[in-house]
Design a protein around this motif. Structure first.
Motif, short mmCIF file in Angstrom:
data_model
loop_
_atom_site.label_atom_id
_atom_site.label_comp_id
_atom_site.label_asym_id
_atom_site.label_seq_id
_atom_site.Cartn_x
_atom_site.Cartn_y
_atom_site.Cartn_z
N ARG A 370 0.68 4.86 7.36
CA ARG A 370 -0.44 5.45 6.61
C ARG A 370 -0.18 5.41 5.10
N ILE A 371 -1.24 5.00 4.37
CA ILE A 371 -1.18 5.01 2.91
C ILE A 371 -1.66 6.37 2.43
N GLU A 372 -0.91 6.95 1.52
CA GLU A 372 -1.35 8.25 1.00
C GLU A 372 -1.40 8.23 -0.52
N ALA A 373 -2.15 9.18 -1.09
CA ALA A 373 -2.26 9.25 -2.56
C ALA A 373 -0.89 9.61 -3.14
N PRO A 374 -0.57 9.01 -4.30
CA PRO A 374 0.75 9.28 -4.89
C PRO A 374 0.87 10.72 -5.38
N ASN A 447 -2.29 -1.51 -2.92
CA ASN A 447 -3.49 -1.74 -3.73
C ASN A 447 -3.47 -3.09 -4.43
N SER A 448 -2.35 -3.41 -5.04
CA SER A 448 -2.27 -4.68 -5.78
C SER A 448 -2.39 -5.86 -4.82
N LEU A 449 -1.80 -5.70 -3.67
CA LEU A 449 -1.86 -6.78 -2.69
C LEU A 449 -3.29 -6.95 -2.15
N ARG A 450 -3.95 -5.83 -1.95
CA ARG A 450 -5.34 -5.87 -1.48
C ARG A 450 -6.22 -6.61 -2.50
N ILE A 451 -5.99 -6.33 -3.78
CA ILE A 451 -6.79 -6.99 -4.82
C ILE A 451 -6.41 -8.47 -4.93
N THR A 452 -5.12 -8.75 -4.80
CA THR A 452 -4.69 -10.16 -4.87
C THR A 452 -5.36 -10.97 -3.76
N ALA A 453 -5.49 -10.37 -2.59
CA ALA A 453 -6.15 -11.08 -1.48
C ALA A 453 -7.61 -11.39 -1.85
N VAL A 454 -8.26 -10.48 -2.57
CA VAL A 454 -9.64 -10.75 -3.00
C VAL A 454 -9.65 -11.91 -4.00
N MET A 455 -8.67 -11.92 -4.89
CA MET A 455 -8.60 -12.99 -5.89
C MET A 455 -8.33 -14.35 -5.23
N LEU A 456 -7.57 -14.34 -4.15
CA LEU A 456 -7.24 -15.61 -3.49
C LEU A 456 -8.29 -16.01 -2.45
N TYR A 457 -9.17 -15.07 -2.14
CA TYR A 457 -10.18 -15.32 -1.11
C TYR A 457 -11.00 -16.61 -1.32
N PRO A 458 -11.52 -16.88 -2.54
CA PRO A 458 -12.32 -18.11 -2.66
C PRO A 458 -11.52 -19.36 -2.29
N PHE A 459 -10.22 -19.32 -2.51
CA PHE A 459 -9.37 -20.48 -2.22
C PHE A 459 -8.93 -20.49 -0.75
N LEU A 471 -3.45 -5.13 6.18
CA LEU A 471 -3.38 -3.93 5.35
C LEU A 471 -4.25 -2.80 5.92
N GLY A 472 -4.78 -3.04 7.11
CA GLY A 472 -5.52 -1.98 7.80
C GLY A 472 -6.99 -1.90 7.42
N ILE A 473 -7.48 -2.90 6.68
CA ILE A 473 -8.88 -2.85 6.22
C ILE A 473 -9.76 -3.54 7.25
N GLY A 474 -10.77 -2.83 7.72
CA GLY A 474 -11.60 -3.35 8.80
C GLY A 474 -12.73 -4.27 8.33
N ARG A 475 -13.04 -4.25 7.03
CA ARG A 475 -14.15 -5.08 6.53
C ARG A 475 -13.67 -6.48 6.21
N ARG A 476 -14.62 -7.40 6.06
CA ARG A 476 -14.25 -8.74 5.61
C ARG A 476 -14.56 -8.87 4.12
N ILE A 477 -13.74 -9.66 3.45
CA ILE A 477 -13.86 -9.76 1.98
C ILE A 477 -15.23 -10.27 1.56
N GLU A 478 -15.81 -11.19 2.33
CA GLU A 478 -17.11 -11.73 1.92
C GLU A 478 -18.22 -10.68 1.93
N ILE A 494 -8.55 3.60 6.88
CA ILE A 494 -7.65 2.47 7.08
C ILE A 494 -6.94 2.60 8.42
N ALA A 495 -6.88 1.49 9.14
CA ALA A 495 -6.21 1.52 10.45
C ALA A 495 -4.71 1.69 10.23
N ILE A 496 -4.03 2.09 11.28
CA ILE A 496 -2.58 2.24 11.18
C ILE A 496 -1.97 0.86 10.89
N ILE A 497 -1.11 0.85 9.90
CA ILE A 497 -0.53 -0.42 9.46
C ILE A 497 0.84 -0.58 10.11
#
Ligand code: MSP
Length: 509
Positions: A370-374, A447-459, A471-478, A494-497
């Motif tokens: 589980r991801i928690e707030a810092p 968080n950074s990894l989640r955003i990086t995946a969005v940046m790499l998504y078009p490729f 990363l436990g995210i149920g939605r698709r980037i598109e 977020i699903a259990i990672i």
């Protein structure tokens, strides 16, 4: 910005040839921008197609003893199947043998004729009889045909001409007022000096073969393939048939193509359009050429690369990524399997894939998935967040300029920062010491990894979605928007990672 239209095109591909890596390159380049613009909230129309008329198609059909239309009907699937295999998200595929296209070409020809921009004259040049083709003085090799090496003869035929010279001033004004009309920057001057060098009237009809659209006022002429082909960019979005669609997407935001056909797009095409009272496109973008293991790709050398073979061997996202990470967009590049393996093992398996696996494993092990707030943020944690934000900005600026390699470099800088962050902060030590900062560190990486995946998504659309899933995210980037995904947030749904299988397995050589 929501629903702002964005129209992007690829060249339409000659149907007499089988698709190869060069064709795949242009189409993937357009797909990357189409996917990127969609997640930026644009309403994208992405058009590709096939160029099915002309002497080359007529000849290829003749060799096989079939009608050119039959050849086109057989070959078109080779292209559409490849687009499926490459995960291309085009909205339509236009074929120049379709009626919806032919009528627009006839309309354009008539319009330019009525305007006085098309006139009947005589075409004279060197003609290679066995090849049945004109060769210009410049193309001759020691006075012989560059293809078959035989001596050509001087030939004259009646031809319609387009008064390209009438458009010199308007083209210069277009370039003057739109400094970004041609991308990358270096190609702008090339186009400018071509226009300044003087524009010769252009032969726009042929009588030496039959397979084409007949000239409306003289049926023994067929319309020059380039006049025919370029028109696909408006016939494919309903010019004449669907004024609403056409009005929404024209003028085109970006015509993409290889450097070899830049002149047709940046000089001839805007002139044809202006002659018919239609606005020119907003931008033309030219990329470089691929050689294969240092050599020009050619049938006679037998080194033509079938993209389907590469996909089978290395994976579609890996192939898409390689093409744009390896070579700055706009420059020439060399394709070799060893370079592909090097990129996969380095950037993807070691840097990106490994980061994803380590992150997921640590969240599973140290935070029970589980991801928690810092609760506590140190200077290093702030630094990672700041750098991620800075690199997102850089990425977006570069994407907008079609500088794909720089956009990818920005994404990989985040990956490298994250890998160092893990090494210096050593979450396993924080866990052992019972330090609550472990929550902050893993939250940040997540968080950074989640955003990086969005940046790499078009490729890499599929692999990036796999990272989201891990990363436990149920939605698709598109189905998300870049702007909504930019900020750091503490997820609630977020699903259990847990552990994942390697997303980019290493290739053993
Ligand atoms: N039919 C014309 C385009 C008409 S558009 C109105 C044509 N077709 S093509 O099939 O020959 O080329 C299509 C695209 O493939 C061009 O953008 C061209 O630059 C690209 N490539 C063909 N070989 C290539 C490489 N070896 N490397 C990179 N791209 C190359 O031209």
């Amino acid at each position: 910005m929501m629903n702002r239209p964005y129209y992007i095109t690829t060249p339409i591909y000659y149907i007499n040839d089988v698709p190869h890596i060069g064709h795949a390159y242009t189409t993937i380049a357009a797909d990357i921008m189409a996917r990127y613009k969609r997640i930026c909230g644009y309403d994208v129309f992405f058009l590709t197609g096939t160029d099915e008329h002309g002497q080359k198609v007529e000849k290829a059909a003749e060799l096989q003893g079939i009608h050119p239309q039959e050849l086109a009907d057989r070959m078109v699937n080779r292209f559409t199947d490849l687009w499926k295999a490459l995960n291309i998200t085009n909205n339509d595929h236009i074929r120049t043998t379709e009626e919806r296209h032919k009528k627009v070409v006839r309309y354009m020809f008539e319009k330019a004729f009525e305007k006085g921009d098309i006139f009947l004259g005589e075409y004279e040049d060197w003609y290679c009889v066995p090849c049945e083709t004109y060769v210009t003085e410049l193309q001759l090799k020691d006075g012989k045909c560059p293809d078959c090496g035989r001596v050509p003869e001087r030939l004259k035929e009646e031809s319609y001409f387009f008064r390209l010279s009438n458009y010199t001033d308007r083209l210069l004004r277009l370039l003057e007022t739109h400094k970004d009309f041609v991308l990358p920057e270096g190609r702008y001057n090339e186009v400018l000096s071509f226009i300044k060098g003087g524009l010769r009237d252009l032969s726009v009809s042929r009588t030496s073969f039959k397979w084409g659209i007949p000239v409306p006022m003289k049926a023994e002429h067929v319309i020059y393939v380039w006049f025919d082909a370029l028109t696909n960019y408006i016939s494919g979005i309903g010019f004449l048939d669907d004024p609403e669609l056409f009005g929404k997407y024209w003028p085109c935001d970006a015509h993409l193509m290889g450097k070899d056909i830049l002149r047709f797009h940046a000089v001839y095409w805007p002139s044809f359009l202006m002659s018919c009272g239609i606005e020119p496109p907003k931008k033309v973008v030219a990329h470089g050429w691929w050689t294969i293991e240092g050599q020009k790709m050619s049938k006679s050398l037998g080194n033509v690369i079938d993209p389907l073979d590469i996909i089978k061997e290395y994976g579609v996202d890996e192939f898409r990524f390689f093409l744009f990470r390896e070579v700055p967009f706009g420059l020439d590049g060399d394709f070799s399997k060893s370079a592909v393996v090097h990129r996969i093992n380095g950037d993807l398996a070691n840097d990106f894939g490994n980061l994803a696996s380590r992150t997921v494993t640590m969240i599973g092990k140290f935070l029970k998935g589980r991801i928690e707030a810092p609760e506590k943020k140190g200077a290093m944690d702030e630094f990672v967040e700041e750098q991620t934000q800075r690199l997102i900005g850089e990425y977006q600026a570069e994407m907008d300029l079609f500088a794909y390699h720089k956009a990818l470099a920005a994404a990989f800088e985040i990956i490298s920062i994250l890998n160092k962050y893990i090494d210096t902060e050593a979450p396993w030590k924080l866990a052992k010491e019972g330090d609550v900062r472990i929550k902050t560190v893993l939250y940040n990486i997540w968080n950074s990894l989640r955003i990086t995946a969005v940046m790499l998504y078009p490729f890499m659309p599929e692999k990036s979605n796999l990272i989201w899933k891990a990363l436990g995210i149920g939605r698709r980037i598109e189905n998300t928007f870049f702007d909504d995904e930019k900020a750091f947030y503490c997820p609630s749904d977020i699903a259990i990672i847990d552990k994942i299988a390697p997303i980019f397995p290493r290739i053993e050589t």
